[in-house]
Design a protein around this motif. Structure first.
Motif, PDB file in Angstrom:
ATOM      1  N   SER A   1      -5.748   2.850  -8.127  1.00 31.22           N
ATOM      2  CA  SER A   1      -4.592   2.288  -8.405  1.00 31.22           C
ATOM      3  C   SER A   1      -3.230   2.852  -7.660  1.00 31.22           C
ATOM      4  O   SER A   1      -2.204   1.995  -7.585  1.00 31.22           O
ATOM      5  CB  SER A   1      -4.642   2.051  -9.937  1.00 31.22           C
ATOM      6  OG  SER A   1      -4.157   3.512 -10.319  1.00 31.22           O
ATOM      7  N   GLY A   2      -3.255   3.899  -7.086  1.00 26.24           N
ATOM      8  CA  GLY A   2      -2.401   4.426  -6.567  1.00 26.24           C
ATOM      9  C   GLY A   2      -1.715   4.076  -5.322  1.00 26.24           C
ATOM     10  O   GLY A   2      -0.752   4.497  -4.542  1.00 26.24           O
ATOM     11  N   ALA A   3      -2.644   3.189  -4.562  1.00 29.89           N
ATOM     12  CA  ALA A   3      -2.375   2.849  -3.105  1.00 29.89           C
ATOM     13  C   ALA A   3      -1.206   1.934  -3.137  1.00 29.89           C
ATOM     14  O   ALA A   3      -1.127   0.794  -3.978  1.00 29.89           O
ATOM     15  CB  ALA A   3      -3.745   2.027  -2.696  1.00 29.89           C
ATOM     16  N   THR A   4      -0.305   2.315  -2.190  1.00 29.20           N
ATOM     17  CA  THR A   4       0.857   1.534  -2.061  1.00 29.20           C
ATOM     18  C   THR A   4       0.771   0.178  -1.340  1.00 29.20           C
ATOM     19  O   THR A   4      -0.005  -0.068  -0.362  1.00 29.20           O
ATOM     20  CB  THR A   4       1.957   2.260  -1.336  1.00 29.20           C
ATOM     21  OG1 THR A   4       1.436   2.521  -0.211  1.00 29.20           O
ATOM     22  CG2 THR A   4       2.412   3.502  -1.940  1.00 29.20           C
ATOM     23  N   GLY A   5       1.559  -0.929  -1.494  1.00 26.23           N
ATOM     24  CA  GLY A   5       1.648  -2.084  -0.844  1.00 26.23           C
ATOM     25  C   GLY A   5       1.633  -1.985   0.627  1.00 26.23           C
ATOM     26  O   GLY A   5       1.057  -2.590   1.609  1.00 26.23           O
ATOM     27  N   HIS A   6       2.388  -0.892   1.196  1.00 21.47           N
ATOM     28  CA  HIS A   6       2.751  -0.380   2.679  1.00 21.47           C
ATOM     29  C   HIS A   6       1.248   0.174   3.374  1.00 21.47           C
ATOM     30  O   HIS A   6       1.051  -0.112   4.414  1.00 21.47           O
ATOM     31  CB  HIS A   6       3.778   0.477   2.840  1.00 21.47           C
ATOM     32  CG  HIS A   6       5.249  -0.286   2.637  1.00 21.47           C
ATOM     33  ND1 HIS A   6       6.186  -0.002   1.720  1.00 21.47           N
ATOM     34  CD2 HIS A   6       5.489  -1.128   3.237  1.00 21.47           C
ATOM     35  CE1 HIS A   6       7.068  -0.677   1.833  1.00 21.47           C
ATOM     36  NE2 HIS A   6       6.661  -1.726   2.780  1.00 21.47           N
ATOM     37  N   LEU A   7       0.682   0.956   2.447  1.00 18.69           N
ATOM     38  CA  LEU A   7      -0.485   1.218   2.921  1.00 18.69           C
ATOM     39  C   LEU A   7      -1.664   0.282   3.161  1.00 18.69           C
ATOM     40  O   LEU A   7      -2.263   0.278   4.201  1.00 18.69           O
ATOM     41  CB  LEU A   7      -1.215   2.609   1.922  1.00 18.69           C
ATOM     42  CG  LEU A   7      -2.391   3.075   2.352  1.00 18.69           C
ATOM     43  CD1 LEU A   7      -2.147   3.736   3.822  1.00 18.69           C
ATOM     44  CD2 LEU A   7      -2.748   4.023   1.425  1.00 18.69           C
ATOM     45  N   ARG A   8      -1.640  -0.670   2.137  1.00 21.60           N
ATOM     46  CA  ARG A   8      -2.400  -1.826   2.389  1.00 21.60           C
ATOM     47  C   ARG A   8      -2.035  -2.632   3.704  1.00 21.60           C
ATOM     48  O   ARG A   8      -3.022  -2.942   4.245  1.00 21.60           O
ATOM     49  CB  ARG A   8      -2.435  -2.658   1.146  1.00 21.60           C
ATOM     50  CG  ARG A   8      -3.060  -2.105  -0.169  1.00 21.60           C
ATOM     51  CD  ARG A   8      -2.623  -3.016  -1.361  1.00 21.60           C
ATOM     52  NE  ARG A   8      -2.891  -2.507  -2.461  1.00 21.60           N
ATOM     53  CZ  ARG A   8      -3.695  -2.839  -3.566  1.00 21.60           C
ATOM     54  NH1 ARG A   8      -4.151  -3.980  -3.573  1.00 21.60           N
ATOM     55  NH2 ARG A   8      -3.635  -1.961  -4.692  1.00 21.60           N
ATOM     56  N   LEU A   9      -0.824  -2.868   3.573  1.00 18.10           N
ATOM     57  CA  LEU A   9      -0.477  -3.664   4.710  1.00 18.10           C
ATOM     58  C   LEU A   9      -0.852  -2.964   6.264  1.00 18.10           C
ATOM     59  O   LEU A   9      -1.247  -3.580   7.165  1.00 18.10           O
ATOM     60  CB  LEU A   9       1.059  -3.787   4.952  1.00 18.10           C
ATOM     61  CG  LEU A   9       1.611  -4.876   3.977  1.00 18.10           C
ATOM     62  CD1 LEU A   9       3.195  -5.009   4.048  1.00 18.10           C
ATOM     63  CD2 LEU A   9       1.190  -6.228   4.500  1.00 18.10           C
ATOM     64  N   PHE A  10      -0.575  -1.616   6.120  1.00 10.83           N
ATOM     65  CA  PHE A  10      -0.973  -0.865   7.446  1.00 10.83           C
ATOM     66  C   PHE A  10      -2.459  -0.970   7.841  1.00 10.83           C
ATOM     67  O   PHE A  10      -2.861  -1.180   8.800  1.00 10.83           O
ATOM     68  CB  PHE A  10      -0.418   0.598   7.043  1.00 10.83           C
ATOM     69  CG  PHE A  10      -0.879   1.592   8.422  1.00 10.83           C
ATOM     70  CD1 PHE A  10       0.050   1.461   9.512  1.00 10.83           C
ATOM     71  CD2 PHE A  10      -1.873   2.393   8.124  1.00 10.83           C
ATOM     72  CE1 PHE A  10      -0.445   2.373  10.631  1.00 10.83           C
ATOM     73  CE2 PHE A  10      -2.189   3.343   9.371  1.00 10.83           C
ATOM     74  CZ  PHE A  10      -1.641   2.928  10.753  1.00 10.83           C
ATOM     75  N   LEU A  11      -3.185  -0.647   6.773  1.00 12.51           N
ATOM     76  CA  LEU A  11      -4.669  -0.679   7.046  1.00 12.51           C
ATOM     77  C   LEU A  11      -5.254  -1.945   7.324  1.00 12.51           C
ATOM     78  O   LEU A  11      -6.112  -2.113   8.104  1.00 12.51           O
ATOM     79  CB  LEU A  11      -5.222   0.286   5.881  1.00 12.51           C
ATOM     80  CG  LEU A  11      -5.060   1.741   6.017  1.00 12.51           C
ATOM     81  CD1 LEU A  11      -5.611   2.364   4.617  1.00 12.51           C
ATOM     82  CD2 LEU A  11      -5.286   2.377   7.285  1.00 12.51           C
ATOM     83  N   ALA A  12      -5.139  -2.883   6.232  1.00 13.52           N
ATOM     84  CA  ALA A  12      -5.847  -4.070   6.183  1.00 13.52           C
ATOM     85  C   ALA A  12      -5.032  -5.145   6.991  1.00 13.52           C
ATOM     86  O   ALA A  12      -6.188  -5.432   7.848  1.00 13.52           O
ATOM     87  CB  ALA A  12      -6.017  -4.519   4.783  1.00 13.52           C
ATOM     88  N   THR A  13      -4.083  -5.427   7.118  1.00 10.33           N
ATOM     89  CA  THR A  13      -3.500  -6.286   7.838  1.00 10.33           C
ATOM     90  C   THR A  13      -3.174  -5.761   9.471  1.00 10.33           C
ATOM     91  O   THR A  13      -3.319  -6.399  10.140  1.00 10.33           O
ATOM     92  CB  THR A  13      -1.957  -6.904   7.087  1.00 10.33           C
ATOM     93  OG1 THR A  13      -2.427  -7.290   5.817  1.00 10.33           O
ATOM     94  CG2 THR A  13      -1.411  -7.904   7.936  1.00 10.33           C
ATOM     95  N   GLY A  14      -2.605  -4.315   9.375  1.00  9.12           N
ATOM     96  CA  GLY A  14      -2.304  -4.114  10.754  1.00  9.12           C
ATOM     97  C   GLY A  14      -3.341  -3.422  11.425  1.00  9.12           C
ATOM     98  O   GLY A  14      -3.871  -4.042  12.595  1.00  9.12           O
ATOM     99  N   VAL A  15      -3.864  -2.469  10.979  1.00  5.27           N
ATOM    100  CA  VAL A  15      -5.152  -1.676  11.753  1.00  5.27           C
ATOM    101  C   VAL A  15      -6.312  -2.525  11.965  1.00  5.27           C
ATOM    102  O   VAL A  15      -6.854  -2.752  13.117  1.00  5.27           O
ATOM    103  CB  VAL A  15      -5.417  -0.388  11.496  1.00  5.27           C
ATOM    104  CG1 VAL A  15      -6.495   0.253  12.153  1.00  5.27           C
ATOM    105  CG2 VAL A  15      -4.137   0.655  11.356  1.00  5.27           C
ATOM    106  N   LEU A  16      -6.721  -2.953  10.745  1.00  2.00           N
ATOM    107  CA  LEU A  16      -8.001  -3.973  10.765  1.00  2.00           C
ATOM    108  C   LEU A  16      -7.565  -5.322  11.756  1.00  2.00           C
ATOM    109  O   LEU A  16      -8.686  -5.729  12.135  1.00  2.00           O
ATOM    110  CB  LEU A  16      -8.532  -3.931   9.713  1.00  2.00           C
ATOM    111  CG  LEU A  16      -9.267  -2.838   9.017  1.00  2.00           C
ATOM    112  CD1 LEU A  16      -9.773  -2.921   7.758  1.00  2.00           C
ATOM    113  CD2 LEU A  16     -10.392  -2.231  10.217  1.00  2.00           C
ATOM    114  N   GLY A  17      -6.355  -5.856  11.313  1.00  2.00           N
ATOM    115  CA  GLY A  17      -6.083  -6.944  11.851  1.00  2.00           C
ATOM    116  C   GLY A  17      -5.856  -6.914  13.710  1.00  2.00           C
ATOM    117  O   GLY A  17      -6.220  -7.670  14.266  1.00  2.00           O
TER     118      GLY A  17
END
Length: 126
Positions: free
Chosen positions: A59-75
């Motif tokens: 639950s401690g994962a931030t929105g920016h970390l999600r954006l960076f990894l899922a949308t950014g890096v994997l995108g």
């Protein structure tokens, strides 16, 4: 605004990883068959599954970390991972018809879209 910067940096990182994989796999497997794209799609989807599960359980994962990894890096690495995630989530929700429609529509629609795009430019430049 920070979210856009986070995605931008992540997408650049993912794009560089994709380029590295393209060159590295071509060295070993050649370029006659798109092994590089196949490997990128599979590894990207696997990492998307790992990242998504981690976010769901931590639950401690931030929105920016999600954006960076899922949308950014994997995108930047492969959008196939997002396609795979969406398809599996529909399937897990027991929305089998929607999942089938999504997969079939994405594959057929993307192939047709590419063919139409090729036709438009080839016709315009002929």
């Amino acid at each position: 605004m920070l979210g856009y910067v986070v995605v931008f940096v992540g997408a650049g990182t993912g794009g560089m990883l994709r380029h590295f994989m393209n060159l590295w796999i071509a060295r070993f497997a050649g370029t006659h068959f798109p092994y590089h794209t196949l490997a990128i799609n599979i590894t990207g989807s696997m990492v998307m599954g790992m990242v998504t599960a981690w976010f769901a359980m931590k639950s401690g994962a931030t929105g920016h970390l999600r954006l960076f990894l899922a949308t950014g890096v994997l995108g930047g690495y492969t959008t196939f991972s997002a396609f795979s995630l969406d398809a599996v989530l529909l399937w897990e929700r027991h929305e089998y018809q929607l999942a089938t429609l999504y997969v079939g529509g994405s594959v057929v629609g993307s192939l047709l879209g590419l063919a139409v795009g090729l036709w438009i430019v080839r016709t315009a430049l002929a």
